[in-house]
Write a protein that holds these residues in place. Structure first.
Motif, PDB file in Angstrom:
ATOM      1  N   ILE A   1       0.832  -1.201   0.000  1.00 34.50           N
ATOM      2  CA  ILE A   1       0.000   0.000   0.000  1.00 34.50           C
ATOM      3  C   ILE A   1       0.865   1.249   0.000  1.00 34.50           C
ATOM      4  CG2 ILE A   1      -0.212   0.114   2.519  1.00 34.50           C
ATOM      5  CD1 ILE A   1      -3.136   1.039   2.077  1.00 34.50           C
ATOM      6  N   ASP A   2       2.079   1.142   0.581  1.00 32.75           N
ATOM      7  CA  ASP A   2       2.992   2.296   0.621  1.00 32.75           C
ATOM      8  C   ASP A   2       3.393   2.731  -0.784  1.00 32.75           C
ATOM      9  OD1 ASP A   2       2.910   2.322   3.373  1.00 32.75           O
ATOM     10  OD2 ASP A   2       4.677   1.044   3.595  1.00 32.75           O
ATOM     11  N   VAL A   3       3.588   1.763  -1.697  1.00 34.83           N
ATOM     12  CA  VAL A   3       3.930   2.095  -3.079  1.00 34.83           C
ATOM     13  C   VAL A   3       2.794   2.886  -3.713  1.00 34.83           C
ATOM     14  CG1 VAL A   3       4.296   1.123  -5.387  1.00 34.83           C
ATOM     15  CG2 VAL A   3       5.518   0.171  -3.431  1.00 34.83           C
ATOM     16  N   CYS A   4       1.557   2.456  -3.484  1.00 30.02           N
ATOM     17  CA  CYS A   4       0.391   3.152  -4.051  1.00 30.02           C
ATOM     18  C   CYS A   4       0.289   4.577  -3.504  1.00 30.02           C
ATOM     19  CB  CYS A   4      -0.889   2.387  -3.737  1.00 30.02           C
ATOM     20  SG  CYS A   4      -0.936   0.718  -4.428  1.00 30.02           S
ATOM     21  N   ILE A   5       0.509   4.725  -2.212  1.00 23.28           N
ATOM     22  CA  ILE A   5       0.396   6.045  -1.579  1.00 23.28           C
ATOM     23  C   ILE A   5       1.510   6.966  -2.069  1.00 23.28           C
ATOM     24  CG2 ILE A   5       0.576   7.264   0.632  1.00 23.28           C
ATOM     25  CD1 ILE A   5      -0.823   4.813   1.917  1.00 23.28           C
ATOM     26  N   SER A   6       2.736   6.408  -2.234  1.00 20.74           N
ATOM     27  CA  SER A   6       3.877   7.232  -2.658  1.00 20.74           C
ATOM     28  C   SER A   6       3.661   7.844  -4.031  1.00 20.74           C
ATOM     29  CB  SER A   6       5.165   6.402  -2.655  1.00 20.74           C
ATOM     30  OG  SER A   6       5.145   5.441  -3.706  1.00 20.74           O
ATOM     31  N   LEU A   7       2.843   7.196  -4.861  1.00 24.30           N
ATOM     32  CA  LEU A   7       2.564   7.703  -6.200  1.00 24.30           C
ATOM     33  C   LEU A   7       1.266   8.516  -6.238  1.00 24.30           C
ATOM     34  CD1 LEU A   7       3.610   4.573  -8.279  1.00 24.30           C
ATOM     35  CD2 LEU A   7       4.625   6.844  -8.426  1.00 24.30           C
ATOM     36  N   ASP A   8       0.729   8.782  -5.042  1.00 24.72           N
ATOM     37  CA  ASP A   8      -0.479   9.605  -4.930  1.00 24.72           C
ATOM     38  C   ASP A   8      -1.666   8.968  -5.657  1.00 24.72           C
ATOM     39  OD1 ASP A   8      -1.803  11.790  -3.897  1.00 24.72           O
ATOM     40  OD2 ASP A   8      -1.447  13.053  -5.658  1.00 24.72           O
TER      41      ASP A   8
END
Length: 664
Positions: free
Chosen positions: A277-284
Motif C-alpha cells: 500500500i505504501d507504493v500506491c500512496i507514494s505515487l499519490d
C-alpha cells in the motif's frame, strides 16, 4: 559477325579498370564458393529468426516491419542465387567477368543482410488494439465491488491514478485483466490507447522504457537516458491513454521513466497493482484494496477446481470446510490446493492433507511465507520428484517471462526429468510471480538455486555469494561483460549453469570452471565469446553444451574427456571445422552423443550413436555434410538416402532417423 556478341560482352565490363575485369574473370569460382558459404550462414540465421518468431509471435503481437523487410531481402537474395546458379551452368569465357562482378556484388549484399539480421531486441511488437496481456481473461469469483470501484474511477474526471493493492495471490492481476479486456471491448472507446506493462520485482528502468516503446510502436528508442525520456513523454503526451503497470514492488518516478502524470486536463489514467500500500500512496494513487474472498466465495472457487463430486461424500463436509478455511481466502492458494485434491474421495487422505496443510502454515510466521507454505503443501503432494523438478526449473527464468515450449522441454530432457519422446506437451509457460517466489523459497534450503536472471546485471556476484551448496545457477538475459580471473567459485555440486543471452559477454577466464566438477548443463548461447576456456575440457560430467548464436566463437577446446556429452549445439557460431573428436572414427570417444547441431563450410564425416528410435535400433550412422548437400547412411540398412537442402542440415539424431526410416 559471330564475334560481335562476345566482344560486346567484354566492352560492357571495360567501364571498370582492366585489373578489376580480370579479377572478376579469374576469381569467379572462388567468389561463388564464398557466396555459397555466406548464404549457408544467412539461411541458418533465417531459420533461427523464424524459430524466435514462432516463440515470440503470440496472441495480440505483430512482426516488426524491419524483420519482415529482412525476411523478404533473404528471399530475394536466394532468388538471385538461383539465377546465378543457372547462369553458371552455361557461362562462357566472355560472360565470365560480368557474372563474376554480379557474384561479388551479391556477396556484399549478403554480408549486409547478415549484419542487419542480428536483432538483439524482440522481433515482434504488441498489436495496438491488444497491447499487453498475452492471455484471455480468467473467471472471477467475487471481487465485483472492487471491479466496480476501479471502473468508476477510470471514467471519473477527478481521479488520474489508481493503486490496486493486496497480498500476493489475492487476485489483483486477475481483476485488472478484467478491466483491461472491458476497455478493449468498448464499442465507443473511452481512450485512444490501452497499454499493459508488467514491471516485476527487480525494477529495470531501461527494460520498462523499452516495453513502453514497443507498446507505442516506437522503433529505435535512443540510447541516451534523457532522449529516451523525451521520446516517451512526447509520444504518450499525444494520446489519451490508460497505462496499466502490473506487479510494482518499489516506488517509481514517472518522470524518470518518461510517463506524463495523468491529470484531469490530459484525460489519461494510470492503474498499478502492488502488494504494498505504501507504493500506491507514494505515487499519490487512489487506493483500492483487494480483500480476501468470503467463505462462500472461497468454497465456490475450491469446488470449481476440485470438482463437486466431493460433496457426494457426507463424511468429508467438515474436513472440506476446514481445508478451505486454511486457504485464508486467497484465490491462488485455493485454486492450487483444490487442484491437488481433485479426484480424491478417501476420508483418511483428506484428513492427512488437512493436517499437513496446517503444519505447513503454522511452522512459519509472516504473510508472504505463510502463502509460500500453503503453496508448498501442493508442491509436496506432487510426490513425483521429476515433476517437482520440472516445476522448480521454471523459476530459473526471469519473472513474468513467457517461456517457449520447445526450449523448456529441451532443458527438461537435458536434465533427464523427461524422456526424449516428451516434446509436445505444452505451448508456452508463464509462471505466476507468487508461484515463482514459492519455487525460489523452496530452493532456498538444502541444495540451493541462485537466480538473478533478466535483472540487468553487468557483472556476476562475488565469490562469497557462490555457496558450496549451489545446485543450479541462472544469470540468463543480463548484460554481463566478462567473467574475470579472480572469480573461481567452489561449487562442487553445481549441475546447471545458465548464462545465455548475455549478449555483451566477451571473455570467460580459464579459472571460472575449475571447481565445477559436477556440471551437467552449460548454456552460453547468444553471447559474444570468441573462445571457450580450456578448462571446459575437464568438465567430464557435462551432458549438454549449448553454444548456438555465439557468432564470434572461433575456438572450442578438446572435448575428448567429455564422455557423458549427449548434446552439442554449435548452430550459428563462427566454428567452421568440426571438433576433431567428432571427425571420422574419433567420434567413438563421445559414445553418448545423441544430438549434434551445427553448420560447417567443409566436407566432414563423423560417427555417432543413438538409442532405439521409433522401435528401430540404430546403433550408428554416417553423416556427410557439404554446403549444398546432405548424405545419410545407416549401418543396418542397405539403402543410402541422399538429401539436397539449402545449406547444411541440422544433425539432430532423432530427426534424421525419422527421415531415414520414413524413406526406407
Amino acid at each position: 559477325m559471330e564475334l560481335v556478341g562476345p566482344i560486346c560482352e567484354v566492352l560492357k565490363c571495360l567501364g571498370d579498370p582492366t585489373c578489376t575485369y580480370i579479377e572478376h574473370h579469374r576469381k569467379l569460382k572462388d567468389r561463388m564458393n564464398d557466396l555459397q558459404e555466406r548464404l549457408v550462414r544467412l539461411n541458418a540465421m533465417k531459420r533461427d529468426v523464424e524459430r524466435r518468431i514462432n516463440a515470440e509471435l503470440r496472441w495480440g503481437r505483430l512482426l516488426r516491419e524491419e524483420v519482415e523487410k529482412w525476411l523478404l531481402d533473404v528471399q530475394t537474395v536466394n532468388d538471385t542465387m538461383r539465377d546465378i546458379d543457372e547462369r553458371m551452368q552455361n557461362v562462357s569465357c566472355f560472360s565470365r567477368a560480368r557474372l563474376g562482378k554480379r557474384v561479388s556484388q551479391t556477396v556484399e549484399q549478403v554480408e549486409g543482410i547478415i549484419e542487419r539480421g542480428r536483432f538483439p531486441e524482440a522481433l515482434v511488437i504488441d498489436n495496438p488494439s491488444t497491447v499487453g496481456v498475452p492471455f484471455q481473461s480468467e473467471h472471477l469469483e467475487g471481487e465485483i465491488m472492487v471491479i466496480k470501484d476501479i471502473w468508476n474511477y477510470l471514467v471519473s474526471d477527478e481521479i488520474g491514478m489508481i493503486g490496486v493493492c493486496g497480498m500476493g495471490g489475492i487476485g489483483k492481476t486477475t481483476i485488472v485483466k478484467h478491466i483491461y479486456y472491458r476497455l478493449l471491448k468498448e464499442t465507443k472507446p473511452l481512450f485512444d490507447k490501452i497499454i499493459w506493462v508488467t514491471v516485476s520485482k527487480e525494477l529495470n528502468i531501461p527494460k520498462l522504457q523499452q516495453n513502453l516503446a514497443n507498446a507505442m510502436n516506437i522503433v529505435g528508442l535512443p540510447e541516451s537516458e534523457l532522449e529516451r525520456v523525451a521520446v516517451l513523454m512526447d509520444k504518450l503526451g499525444q494520446r489519451r491513454y490508460v497505462l496499466i503497470l502490473d506487479d510494482v514492488w518499489k516506488e517509481i518516478s514517472l518522470a524518470e521513466v518518461g510517463i506524463p502524470k495523468p491529470t484531469s486536463s490530459n484525460g489519461s489514467k494510470l492503474v498499478l497493482t502492488s502488494r504494498s500500500i505504501d507504493v500506491c500512496i507514494s505515487l499519490d494513487c487512489k487506493v483500492v484494496k483487494v480483500p480476501p474472498l468470503s467463505n462462500e466465495e472461497s468454497m465456490n472457487l475450491f469446488l470449481e477446481h476440485a470438482g463437486r463430486g466431493v460433496l457426494k461424500v457426507p463424511s468429508l463436509k467438515q474436513i472440506l470446510d476446514d481445508v478451505v478455511k486454511e486457504c485464508d481466502g486467497l484465490p491462488l492458494a485455493i485454486a492450487v490446493i483444490a487442484g491437488s485434491m481433485k479426484g480424491i474421495y478417501d476420508v483418511a487422505e483428506w484428513r492427512n492433507a488437512l493436517r499437513e496443510l496446517r503444519d505447513h502454515v503454522r511452522s512459519v510466521k509472516g504473510v508472504d511465507v505463510e502463502i509460500y507454505e500453503r503453496l508448498k503443501f501442493s508442491f509436496d503432494r506432487l510426490r513425483d520428484l521429476k515433476i517437482q523438478s520440472c516445476f522448480l526449473y521454471c523459476s530459473l527464468y526471469p519473472e513474468d517471462y513467457i517461456i517457449p515450449r520447445e526450449e523448456l522441454i529441451e532443458y527438461w530432457i537435458d536434465e533427464e526429468f523427461l524422456g526424449t519422446g516428451s516434446r509436445q506437451e505444452l505451448d508456452t509457460v508463464k509462471m505466476h510471480d507468487v508461484m515463482r517466489d514459492t519455487a525460489l523459497y523452496i530452493k532456498g534450503f538444502g541444495s540451493r538455486f541462485m537466480v538473478k536472471s533478466g535483472i540487468g546485471l553487468k557483472e556476476l556476484p562475488s565469490k562469497q555469494e557462490w555457496g558450496v551448496d549451489l545446485e543450479k545457477v541462472s544469470f540468463m538475459m543480463n548484460n554481463v561483460l566478462e567473467i574475470p580471473p579472480h572469480l573461481s567459485p567452489n561449487c562442487e555440486i553445481l549441475s546447471t549453469l545458465l548464462l545465455q543471452d548475455n549478449r555483451s559477454l566477451e571473455r570467460i577466464s580459464e579459472s571460472f570452471f575449475q571447481h565445477m566438477h559436477s556440471l551437467s548443463i552449460l548454456d552460453l548461447s547468444n553471447t559474444s565469446i570468441e573462445q571457450l576456456p580450456n578448462s571446459v575440457s575437464n568438465l567430464e560430467t557435462l551432458n549438454a553444451l549449448v553454444l548456438c548464436g555465439c557468432h564470434k566463437l572461433r575456438y572450442v577446446p578438446s572435448l575428448e574427456k567429455l564422455k557423458a556429452l549427449r548434446k552439442l549445439n554449435l548452430q550459428s557460431t563462427g566454428i567452421e571445422k568440426v571438433p576433431k573428436e567428432m571427425n571420422g572414427f574419433d567420434a567413438a570417444r563421445l559414445t553418448k552423443l545423441e544430438i549434434f547441431e551445427g553448420r560447417f563450410t567443409e566436407l566432414i564425416e563423423f560417427n555417432a550413436y543413438t538409442k532405439s528410435i521409433q522401435g528401430q535400433e540404430l546403433t550408428s550412422y554416417l553423416l556427410v555434410m557439404a554446403p549444398l548437400k546432405a548424405k545419410f547412411k545407416v549401418n543396418e540398412m542397405t539403402q543410402e538416402l541422399t538429401l539436397k537442402c539449402d545449406g547444411v542440415r541440422d544433425s539432430r539424431v532423432s530427426e534424421l532417423a525419422k527421415i531415414i526410416v520414413a524413406n526406407k
